[in-house]
Motif scaffolding. Structure first.
Motif, short mmCIF file in Angstrom:
data_model
loop_
_atom_site.label_atom_id
_atom_site.label_comp_id
_atom_site.label_asym_id
_atom_site.label_seq_id
_atom_site.Cartn_x
_atom_site.Cartn_y
_atom_site.Cartn_z
N GLU A 36 0.83 -1.21 0.00
CA GLU A 36 0.00 0.00 0.00
C GLU A 36 0.86 1.27 0.00
O GLU A 36 0.52 2.26 -0.65
N ASN A 40 0.76 4.20 -2.78
CA ASN A 40 0.61 5.61 -2.42
C ASN A 40 1.75 6.46 -2.99
O ASN A 40 1.53 7.62 -3.36
N ILE A 43 0.79 7.22 -6.45
CA ILE A 43 -0.26 8.24 -6.50
C ILE A 43 0.34 9.64 -6.28
O ILE A 43 -0.06 10.60 -6.95
N GLN A 61 -6.34 14.15 -11.89
CA GLN A 61 -7.06 13.87 -10.64
C GLN A 61 -7.96 12.65 -10.78
O GLN A 61 -8.06 11.83 -9.86
N ALA A 64 -5.83 9.60 -10.58
CA ALA A 64 -5.42 9.35 -9.19
C ALA A 64 -6.56 8.74 -8.39
O ALA A 64 -6.33 7.85 -7.56
N ILE A 65 -7.78 9.19 -8.62
CA ILE A 65 -8.94 8.62 -7.91
C ILE A 65 -9.15 7.17 -8.31
O ILE A 65 -9.48 6.32 -7.47
N PHE A 68 -6.64 5.20 -6.48
CA PHE A 68 -7.08 5.04 -5.09
C PHE A 68 -8.09 3.92 -4.97
O PHE A 68 -8.04 3.10 -4.03
N ALA A 71 -6.38 0.63 -5.29
CA ALA A 71 -5.61 0.34 -4.06
C ALA A 71 -6.53 -0.10 -2.94
O ALA A 71 -6.19 -1.01 -2.16
N ALA A 72 -7.70 0.50 -2.83
CA ALA A 72 -8.66 0.08 -1.80
C ALA A 72 -9.15 -1.34 -2.08
O ALA A 72 -9.30 -2.15 -1.14
#
Length: 102
Positions: A36, A40, A43, A61, A64-65, A68, A71-72
């Motif tokens: 993780e 990050n 990102i 952006q 990047a979202i 994210f 990654a979640a």
């Protein structure tokens, strides 16, 4: 205004800490946390390059979202696998997990 090199240095530091966490730890949860950290760092690089390359366009952006969200999902699936292995083997030490061995 903060220079781009500072962001890249921060991302490189995060990535190095993540690699150390993956290679030096035996606990599967610590390995997942290291992965993780590496995501990050990627990102941080994406957002830094978006900010300095083309801040008027929102595509950086959005990308990047999306990262994210991936990654979640990675964290949730990895944690579910670790919990399942712990319930079956009663350990989260990566060397003791040998499910693919006959």
């Amino acid at each position: 205004m903060i220079p781009l090199s500072w962001y890249l240095t921060l991302a490189a530091g995060l990535f190095c800490i993540g690699v150390y966490g993956v290679l030096a730890r035996k606990n599967a949860i610590s390995i997942l946390m290291g992965i993780e950290l590496m995501v990050n760092a990627a990102i941080v690089n994406l957002v830094a390059f978006w900010r300095y390359r083309n801040p008027d366009n929102i595509s950086g952006q959005v990308f990047a979202i999306v990262v994210f969200a991936v990654a979640a999902a990675l964290a949730s699936v990895g944690l579910a696998l670790i919990i399942s292995i712990y319930r079956r083997r009663s350990t989260v030490v990566a060397e003791d997990i040998n499910l693919l061995k006959w």
